[in-house]
Design a protein around this motif. Sequence first.
Motif, short mmCIF file in Angstrom:
data_model
loop_
_atom_site.label_atom_id
_atom_site.label_comp_id
_atom_site.label_asym_id
_atom_site.label_seq_id
_atom_site.Cartn_x
_atom_site.Cartn_y
_atom_site.Cartn_z
N VAL A 27 0.85 -1.20 0.00
CA VAL A 27 0.00 0.00 0.00
C VAL A 27 0.88 1.25 0.00
N ASP A 28 1.91 1.26 0.85
CA ASP A 28 2.81 2.41 0.90
C ASP A 28 3.46 2.66 -0.46
N GLN A 29 3.89 1.58 -1.12
CA GLN A 29 4.52 1.73 -2.44
C GLN A 29 3.52 2.28 -3.45
N ALA A 30 2.29 1.78 -3.41
CA ALA A 30 1.27 2.24 -4.36
C ALA A 30 0.98 3.72 -4.15
N ILE A 31 0.85 4.14 -2.91
CA ILE A 31 0.57 5.55 -2.63
C ILE A 31 1.76 6.41 -3.03
N SER A 32 2.97 5.95 -2.73
CA SER A 32 4.17 6.70 -3.14
C SER A 32 4.18 6.89 -4.65
N SER A 33 3.85 5.83 -5.38
CA SER A 33 3.84 5.91 -6.84
C SER A 33 2.80 6.90 -7.35
N VAL A 34 1.60 6.84 -6.78
CA VAL A 34 0.53 7.75 -7.21
C VAL A 34 0.94 9.21 -6.95
N LEU A 35 1.58 9.46 -5.82
CA LEU A 35 1.99 10.82 -5.48
C LEU A 35 3.28 11.25 -6.18
N THR A 40 10.57 7.43 1.52
CA THR A 40 10.90 8.24 2.69
C THR A 40 10.04 9.50 2.74
N ASP A 41 9.92 10.18 1.61
CA ASP A 41 9.09 11.39 1.56
C ASP A 41 7.64 11.06 1.89
N ALA A 42 7.14 9.95 1.35
CA ALA A 42 5.75 9.55 1.61
C ALA A 42 5.56 9.22 3.09
N ARG A 43 6.55 8.58 3.71
CA ARG A 43 6.45 8.26 5.13
C ARG A 43 6.41 9.54 5.97
N CYS A 44 7.22 10.51 5.61
CA CYS A 44 7.20 11.79 6.32
C CYS A 44 5.84 12.46 6.18
N LEU A 45 5.32 12.46 4.97
CA LEU A 45 4.01 13.07 4.72
C LEU A 45 2.93 12.35 5.52
#
Length: 162
Positions: A27-35, A40-45
Amino acid sequence: MSGDTRQQMVDRLMLALTDLQNVSDQVDQAISSVLGLNRTDARCLSCLIIRGPMTAGDLAAAAGVAPTALTFAVGRLAQAGYVERTRDPADRRRVLVTATGRATRFAERMWSQTVTDSEQRLSRYSTQQLELLTGFVDEQIELQKRQVLRIRDGSGTSQEDH
């Protein structure tokens, strides 16, 4: 299931936790890709969306990111329009990193159904059962944090493992 031994139940729970980690990673990878963000940036966000505005030091600790790496992450997130730096109203000398409306709207779109579904499923549990589950998850978080430290300091691996 009801005839399982205690060890079989422990094994099933450990497997379920591993499966949860793996699917959460997907899920984290999918959201990172969409954004269009790195992980790391997605985790901070994510930390900012969930916990609210925080100082850079607090964000680095929450996201498990080195302070120097965090500086670059916040810069990239600000450039993408997902965070902004603001003065702390309680202490004007401090700067807070805050998720923008754009970021929170995205999170609401991505997670609203999952939150609704989770709340519905959790409504089946008593307050006492929820306390037990929360305590278990909190313990697992602490175990994983200790594992990160063991791996980083080298005590969790040996040279033959590489």
